[in-house]
Design an enzyme around this catalytic site. Structure first.
Site, PDB file in Angstrom:
ATOM      1  N   GLY A   1      77.309  -5.655  55.369  1.00  0.00           N
ATOM      2  CA  GLY A   1      76.925  -4.284  55.438  1.00  0.00           C
ATOM      3  C   GLY A   1      77.448  -3.301  56.290  1.00  0.00           C
ATOM      4  O   GLY A   1      77.162  -2.232  56.636  1.00  0.00           O
TER       5      GLY A   1
ATOM      6  N   THR B   1      83.139  -2.564  51.681  1.00  0.00           N
ATOM      7  CA  THR B   1      83.428  -2.226  50.095  1.00  0.00           C
ATOM      8  C   THR B   1      83.505  -0.767  50.296  1.00  0.00           C
ATOM      9  O   THR B   1      84.097   0.019  49.297  1.00  0.00           O
ATOM     10  CB  THR B   1      82.079  -2.728  49.333  1.00  0.00           C
ATOM     11  OG1 THR B   1      82.134  -4.033  49.438  1.00  0.00           O
ATOM     12  CG2 THR B   1      82.489  -2.158  47.814  1.00  0.00           C
TER      13      THR B   1
ATOM     14  N   HIS C   1      50.003 -15.186  74.543  1.00  0.00           N
ATOM     15  CA  HIS C   1      51.420 -15.435  74.137  1.00  0.00           C
ATOM     16  C   HIS C   1      52.483 -14.483  74.397  1.00  0.00           C
ATOM     17  O   HIS C   1      53.528 -14.387  74.833  1.00  0.00           O
ATOM     18  CB  HIS C   1      51.431 -16.092  72.956  1.00  0.00           C
ATOM     19  CG  HIS C   1      52.958 -16.566  72.432  1.00  0.00           C
ATOM     20  ND1 HIS C   1      53.159 -17.862  72.345  1.00  0.00           N
ATOM     21  CD2 HIS C   1      54.080 -16.030  72.047  1.00  0.00           C
ATOM     22  CE1 HIS C   1      54.646 -18.069  72.039  1.00  0.00           C
ATOM     23  NE2 HIS C   1      55.108 -16.915  71.804  1.00  0.00           N
ATOM     24  N   GLU C   2      52.133 -13.397  73.522  1.00  0.00           N
ATOM     25  CA  GLU C   2      53.078 -12.075  73.669  1.00  0.00           C
ATOM     26  C   GLU C   2      52.856 -11.400  75.135  1.00  0.00           C
ATOM     27  O   GLU C   2      53.958 -10.875  75.487  1.00  0.00           O
ATOM     28  CB  GLU C   2      52.264 -10.808  72.682  1.00  0.00           C
ATOM     29  CG  GLU C   2      52.439 -11.723  71.135  1.00  0.00           C
ATOM     30  CD  GLU C   2      53.876 -11.953  70.668  1.00  0.00           C
ATOM     31  OE1 GLU C   2      55.079 -11.624  71.192  1.00  0.00           O
ATOM     32  OE2 GLU C   2      53.960 -12.845  69.816  1.00  0.00           O
TER      33      GLU C   2
END
Length: 671
Positions: A236, A240, A456-457
Site C-alpha cells: 500500500g 504500483t 481493564h481499559e
C-alpha cells in the site's frame, strides 16, 4: 501486439469436416434400400404396404410398410449402420422403407389397381408428389455446414483467440505472453503529479524515464542504460502507482503484468512466456516491462524444494535471468519490478547488471501523509474547516492506500449521516472504523463483564499516562468494536530508534489492563489475549533481535536474508534457548509487577477513571487530565484529537530491525 502468429488449426479442421460430410452423404445414398416391381407386388398382396408415394417426373416411388411388416423385417434382418450425418437431414417427413423404380406408369397403376381389386382387405394408399433433386439437396446441406463452420469460427474460435492473445486460443498459444501493452493507442493518465510523497523514489524513476527519452545525454559521457529497477516496500505504499506514473510519463511502450501470469501447470510455459515477453519488448524498444509481485517467480532457488514441485518456477526464473543479462541484451528495454518480500528473492536476480537499482518505498512520514491527503481530498466535497495537518497527525503508520481508504470511508460516513460536506468528525469516525472495526452498540454484555472491561481499559490508560515513555492516550472506549470488547487509542511518537527504557514503558502500559483486573477483582480473565501476545513478541525481540538484555548480551539471532525460514534448527544451543526463555519471562514479569505497584499507588484515580468510563462509555484526553492532571513530560501536546493509532508490535522483524513499525491500535479486551 503479438507478432508471432503461429499456425491456425481452424481451416484444416473445417476442410476435414466438409470432406466427411460429402463422403457420408455419398455412402448414405448408396446404402438406401431398393425393391423391384415384383417384390413390391408381393408385399402389397400380403397386405404389408401401407402407402406408396409416386414421383411422376423421376419414375420412382417411396414405399412405406405397415407397423407389423416393419417389426417382422427388423426381427429377420440386421439393421444397417446408421449414417452419422443423418441428424442433419432436413427431410421433415417419415423415412421410406424402400425405393421403387417402376417402368411404364400406366402399366404400373393398372397392376396396382388389379391387386387391390382382387384383395378388398388391402388398405394400401397411393399418392403423387414431386421427386427430389439430389444436387439441390446436397447444395442445401452444404450451405448449412458452411454456415455452421462460419458461426463456430467467428463466435467461438475468434473469442478463444482474443481471450488468450494469439491464434489457436488457450490451447495453441498458451506460451504467449499475457502482458498488457500501453502505448500511444492506450494512454495512461497517471503522472508523477498524482504520486504524493516518495520524493526520492520519484527522482530515481524519473531519471530512468529521462534516459529513455534523451539517451544521448547519458551515453555521450559513457553511461549505460540501467537494466532493472526494483521497488521494495510494505503493502500500500505506492509501488504500483509509481509504475503507473512511469507508464504515463515515459511515452514509450509499457508492458505490464504480474509475476503470477508466468505460472502455469504445464511444463515450459513460464519460460516460453518470458521469451515471448522480451521478444515483444525488443521489437518495440525502447520499452519498459513492469512485473508486479515478482516474488511469485523470483523466489530464491533451492529453498523449500523438497519434492521437486517448484522446478517449473525455477525454470521460469532461469529464463528471466538469461533475458535480463545474457547474450544479445544490448537493446533499450528496462525491467521494473515491485515486491513486498525482497528478502526472499534470488541473489542472482538482485545483483547489479540485472536490477541495478533497488528503491525502498517506505511508509509515509507526517509531511508526506499531508501531501497524500491533498491528492485524495481534492475529489471530496469538504467542510472549509478541515485541517490537513491535523488529519496527517491522526494517521501515523498509515500507508497511502490506508489514507485513500480513510478519505473514502469518511465520505461514506458523511453521506450516511446526511451531511452536506465531509467534516472533521467524519474523518475521525473513519479512522476509528478502519483501525478498530465496526461499532456494536447493541451487543449484549453482562454488567459484571462491562465493569471488568472498564477497569481493564482504565488500567491501560492509567499506566500510559503515568509512565514517561509510553505513548499518550487519546481515547478509550468500552463500546464493543470488531472482535474486541474495548479499545484504546494512542498517538505514538514517530521515532526511528527505540531505547530499552522506552520499550519497558510500553510493555508496562500494555500489561496495565491485566494488572488492573488483579488489583480490583483479585483475579484475571482471558480478555488480555492480544496484550499478552504483543508483550511476548516485544520481549522476545528485545532479547533475540535487538540485544537489549544484559544476560544474553550483544547478540542478535535475526536473519535479514530470510535463510532461517527454511531451516529446521535454531542458531543457538538448548542451554541458550533455556536462558532466552527465562529472560523473556523475567522482562514481562518485572514490568507486570511494576504495573501492579503503579495501580496500587493510584487506586483511587483508577476507580475514578473507570467510573467515568462506565458512565460515558467513551472518554478522551481531557477526561484523563481531570483525573490525573497534566502530563509532565509532554507539555508540547496541546491538541486533544479524538482518535489515533497505537504502536502495536512496534518491534517486528523487517529489513531494518532498528526501525519501529507503527501498526493498528490496541484491542484492550479481546475474547
Amino acid at each position: 501486439m503479438n507478432n508471432n502468429k503461429g499456425f491456425n488449426w481452424f481451416f484444416p479442421i473445417a476442410i476435414a469436416a466438409i470432406l466427411l460430410f460429402f463422403f457420408s452423404n455419398m455412402n448414405g445414398d448408396s446404402q438406401q434400400n431398393t425393391i423391384d416391381e415384383e417384390g413390391f407386388y408381393k408385399l402389397m398382396a400380403e397386405g404389408k404396404v401401407q402407402d406408396i408415394l409416386i414421383y411422376k417426373d423421376t419414375e420412382k416411388a417411396d414405399v412405406f410398410l405397415t407397423k407389423e411388416a416393419k417389426a417382422e423385417a427388423a426381427a429377420k434382418t440386421t439393421a444397417p449402420a446408421k449414417n452419422p450425418m443423418s441428424a442433419f437431414d432436413f427431410n421433415l417427413g417419415p423415412k421410406p422403407d424402400y425405393t421403387l423404380s417402376y417402368g411404364d406408369l400406366q402399366l404400373f397403376l393398372e397392376k396396382f389397381d388389379k391387386i387391390k381389386a382382387d384383395n378388398p382387405q388391402i388398405a394400401t394408399k397411393k399418392d403423387y408428389g414431386m421427386g427430389k433433386n439430389p444436387m439441390t439437396e446436397l447444395l442445401f446441406n452444404a450451405l448449412f455446414w458452411i454456415g455452421l463452420m462460419a458461426l463456430f469460427y467467428f463466435v467461438i474460435f475468434r473469442r478463444m483467440m482474443s481471450g488468450s492473445g494469439g491464434p489457436g486460443g488457450q490451447i495453441f498459444s498458451i506460451g504467449k505472453s499475457r502482458a498488457k501493452l500501453f502505448d500511444e493507442k492506450e494512454k495512461i493518465q497517471t503522472t508523477f503529479k498524482d504520486v504524493a510523497g516518495l520524493e526520492g523514489a520519484k527522482e530515481e524513476v524519473q531519471e530512468v524515464v529521462d534516459f529513455l527519452k534523451n539517451s544521448e545525454k547519458y551515453t555521450k559521457l559513457g553511461g549505460k542504460i540501467p537494466k532493472g529497477v526494483l521497488l521494495v516496500g510494505p503493502p500500500g505504499t505506492g509501488k504500483t502507482l509509481l509504475a503507473k506514473a512511469v507508464a504515463g510519463e515515459a511515452k514509450v511502450p509499457f508492458f505490464s503484468l504480474s509475476g503470477s501470469d508466468f505460472v502455469e501447470m504445464f511444463v515450459g510455459v513460464g519460460a516460453s512466456r518470458v521469451r515471448d515477453l522480451f521478444a515483444q519488448a525488443k521489437a518495440k524498444s525502447p520499452a519498459i516491462i513492469f512485473i508486479d509481485e515478482i516474488d511469485a517467480i523470483g523466489r530464491a532457488r533451492g529453498k523449500g524444494n523438497f519434492t521437486g514441485g517448484n522446478d517449473e518456477r525455477e525454470n521460469t526464473l532461469n529464463q528471466l535471468l538469461t533475458e535480463m543479462d545474457g547474450f544479445g541484451t544490448d537493446t533499450n528495454v528496462i525491467v521494473m519490478a515491485a515486491t513486498n518480500r525482497a528478502d526472499i528473492l534470488d541473489k542472482a536476480l538482485m545483483r547489479a547488471g540485472r536490477f541495478d537499482r533497488s528503491i525502498y518505498v517506505d511508509l509515509p512520514e507526517l509531511h508526506e501523509r499531508k501531501q497524500i491527503f491533498d491528492v485524495h481530498l481534492a475529489k471530496i466535497k469538504l467542510d472549509p474547516n478541515i485541517d490537513r495537518e491535523f488529519l496527517a497527525k491522526q494517521t501515523p503508520g498509515f500507508s497511502g492506500a490506508d489514507i485513500a481508504n480513510v478519505c473514502n470511508e469518511a465520505a461514506l460516513i458523511a453521506a450516511r449521516n446526511g451531511h452536506e460536506a465531509v467534516n472533521k468528525q467524519d474523518f475521525l469516525d473513519a479512522v476509528d472504523r478502519i483501525i478498530g472495526g465496526l461499532e456494536k452498540k447493541n451487543k449484549a454484555i453482562k454488567p459484571s463483564e462491562k465493569r471488568r472491561v472498564a477497569y481493564h481499559e482504565a488500567g491501560h490508560a492509567t499506566i500510559s499516562w503515568l509512565v514517561e515513555h509510553a505513548a499518550p492516550l487519546l481515547k478509550v472506549t468500552i463500546v464493543p468494536r470488531g472482535r474486541s470488547l474495548g479499545a484504546a487509542w494512542y498517538l505514538p511518537e514517530e521515532r526511528q530508534l527505540t531505547t530499552t527504557e522506552q520499550m519497558n514503558d510500553e510493555l508496562c502500559a500494555t500489561l496495565g489492563g491485566r494488572a488492573a483486573e488483579e488489583t480490583i477483582f483479585g483475579n484475571i480473565s482471558t480478555g488480555a489475549l492480544s496484550d499478552l501476545e504483543r508483550v511476548t513478541k516485544q520481549a522476545q525481540a528485545m532479547v533475540t533481535i535487538y540485544g537489549l538484555n544484559d544476560k544474553v548480551g550483544n547478540i542478535s539471532y535475526y536473519d535479514s536474508s530470510g535463510q532461517s525460514e527454511y531451516s529446521f534448527g535454531k542458531p543457538y544451543s538448548e542451554q541458550t534457548a533455556k536462558m532466552i526463555d527465562e529472560e523473556i519471562s523475567k522482562i514481562i514479569e518485572t514490568q507486570y509487577q511494576r504495573a501492579l505497584q503503579i495501580l496500587r499507588d493510584n487506586k483511587e484515580k483508577l476507580d475514578a477513571l473507570a467510573t467515568k468510563l462506565l458512565e460515558k462509555e467513551v472518554i478522551f484526553r481531557e477526561d484523563l487530565e481531570d483525573v490525573f492532571g497534566k502530563r509532565a513530560w509532554d507539555p508540547e501536546l496541546t491538541e486533544h484529537p479524538v482518535s489515533s493509532t497505537h504502536n502495536e508490535e512496534s518491534e517486528t522483524k523487517d529489513e531494518n530491525p532498528g526501525a519501529e513499525e507503527v501498526q493498528a491500535p490496541e484491542s484492550g479486551t479481546q475474547l
